[in-house]
Design a protein around this motif. Structure first.
Motif, short mmCIF file in Angstrom:
data_model
loop_
_atom_site.label_atom_id
_atom_site.label_comp_id
_atom_site.label_asym_id
_atom_site.label_seq_id
_atom_site.Cartn_x
_atom_site.Cartn_y
_atom_site.Cartn_z
N UNK A 172 0.82 -1.21 0.00
CA UNK A 172 0.00 0.00 0.00
C UNK A 172 0.86 1.26 0.00
N UNK A 173 1.94 1.25 0.77
CA UNK A 173 2.85 2.40 0.81
C UNK A 173 3.56 2.62 -0.53
N UNK A 174 3.90 1.53 -1.22
CA UNK A 174 4.50 1.66 -2.55
C UNK A 174 3.50 2.33 -3.49
N UNK A 175 2.25 1.89 -3.45
CA UNK A 175 1.21 2.48 -4.30
C UNK A 175 1.03 3.96 -3.96
N UNK A 176 0.96 4.31 -2.69
CA UNK A 176 0.80 5.72 -2.28
C UNK A 176 1.98 6.56 -2.74
N UNK A 177 3.18 6.01 -2.62
CA UNK A 177 4.37 6.74 -3.06
C UNK A 177 4.32 7.00 -4.56
N UNK A 178 3.91 6.02 -5.33
CA UNK A 178 3.79 6.21 -6.78
C UNK A 178 2.73 7.26 -7.11
N UNK A 179 1.64 7.28 -6.37
CA UNK A 179 0.60 8.29 -6.60
C UNK A 179 1.11 9.70 -6.30
N UNK A 180 1.83 9.86 -5.20
CA UNK A 180 2.36 11.18 -4.84
C UNK A 180 3.42 11.62 -5.84
N UNK A 181 4.26 10.69 -6.29
CA UNK A 181 5.26 11.03 -7.31
C UNK A 181 4.57 11.44 -8.60
N UNK A 182 3.51 10.75 -8.96
CA UNK A 182 2.75 11.11 -10.15
C UNK A 182 2.16 12.51 -10.04
N UNK A 183 1.59 12.83 -8.88
CA UNK A 183 1.04 14.17 -8.66
C UNK A 183 2.16 15.22 -8.70
N UNK A 184 3.30 14.89 -8.15
CA UNK A 184 4.46 15.79 -8.19
C UNK A 184 4.83 16.09 -9.65
N UNK A 185 4.84 15.04 -10.49
CA UNK A 185 5.17 15.22 -11.90
C UNK A 185 4.12 16.06 -12.63
N UNK A 186 2.85 15.88 -12.27
CA UNK A 186 1.80 16.71 -12.88
C UNK A 186 2.02 18.19 -12.53
N UNK A 187 2.32 18.47 -11.28
CA UNK A 187 2.57 19.85 -10.87
C UNK A 187 3.85 20.38 -11.51
N UNK A 188 4.83 19.52 -11.68
CA UNK A 188 6.09 19.93 -12.30
C UNK A 188 5.87 20.34 -13.75
#
Length: 161
Positions: free
Chosen positions: A122-138
């Motif tokens: 679950x933490x791996x999935x959450x980390x990937x989601x936050x990284x994805x959101x980071x990339x969208x904002x980037x």
């Protein structure tokens, strides 16, 4: 909530082992469900590392929420880095206790390791989601007047065929 609870439990473990940590005792005195008998110095080190990372994750989660609200991707970085550290600690923890002679696999330990595996996944999935959101904002994909790019429309076709 999970990391706040983990921080609290870790703090209680450090308080219990304080005599050992300051050198007044030669061995830790605690016992865990996983490690039958006396716990090792390695287990105390894992407890301290886990407590430290958990406390950091509690504070960085506040920054993450604030960063999501204000669309400031820089505030995601502490959470991402601490979560990666937590994942590495969990994988080392699983490896050490599962493959190093310290665990007798009974149903309770099997349940605990299954739970740890589930939380890690679950933490791996959450980390990937936050990284994805980071990339969208980037990429400025979800900022300003481009809100329609970020909205998701779900269509459900319930007509009989």
């Amino acid at each position: 909530i999970f990391y706040a609870l983990s921080s609290f439990i870790g703090l209680m473990n450090v308080i219990d082992e304080w005599d050992f940590l300051v050198g007044e005792r030669s061995n830790p005195r605690g016992e865990t469900i996983i490690e039958k008998g006396d716990i090792t110095k390695t287990h105390v080190v894992f407890n301290i590392i886990t407590m430290t990372v958990s406390m950091g994750l509690v504070f960085s989660a506040v920054l993450l929420i604030f960063g999501l609200k204000k669309k400031k991707r820089e505030l995601f970085l502490p959470w991402i880095l601490l979560m990666i550290m937590d994942l590495l600690v969990e994988l080392i923890y699983i490896g050490y206790f599962a493959f190093y002679r310290r665990v007798d696999f009974d149903p309770i330990n099997g349940f605990i390791f299954t739970l740890i595996f589930f939380i890690t996944t679950l933490n791996i999935y959450c980390t990937l989601c936050v990284i994805s959101q980071y990339q969208l904002y980037k990429n400025n994909s979800c900022l300003g007047n481009e809100r329609e790019k970020c909205e998701v429309t779900i269509t459900l076709d319930i007509s009989p065929r």
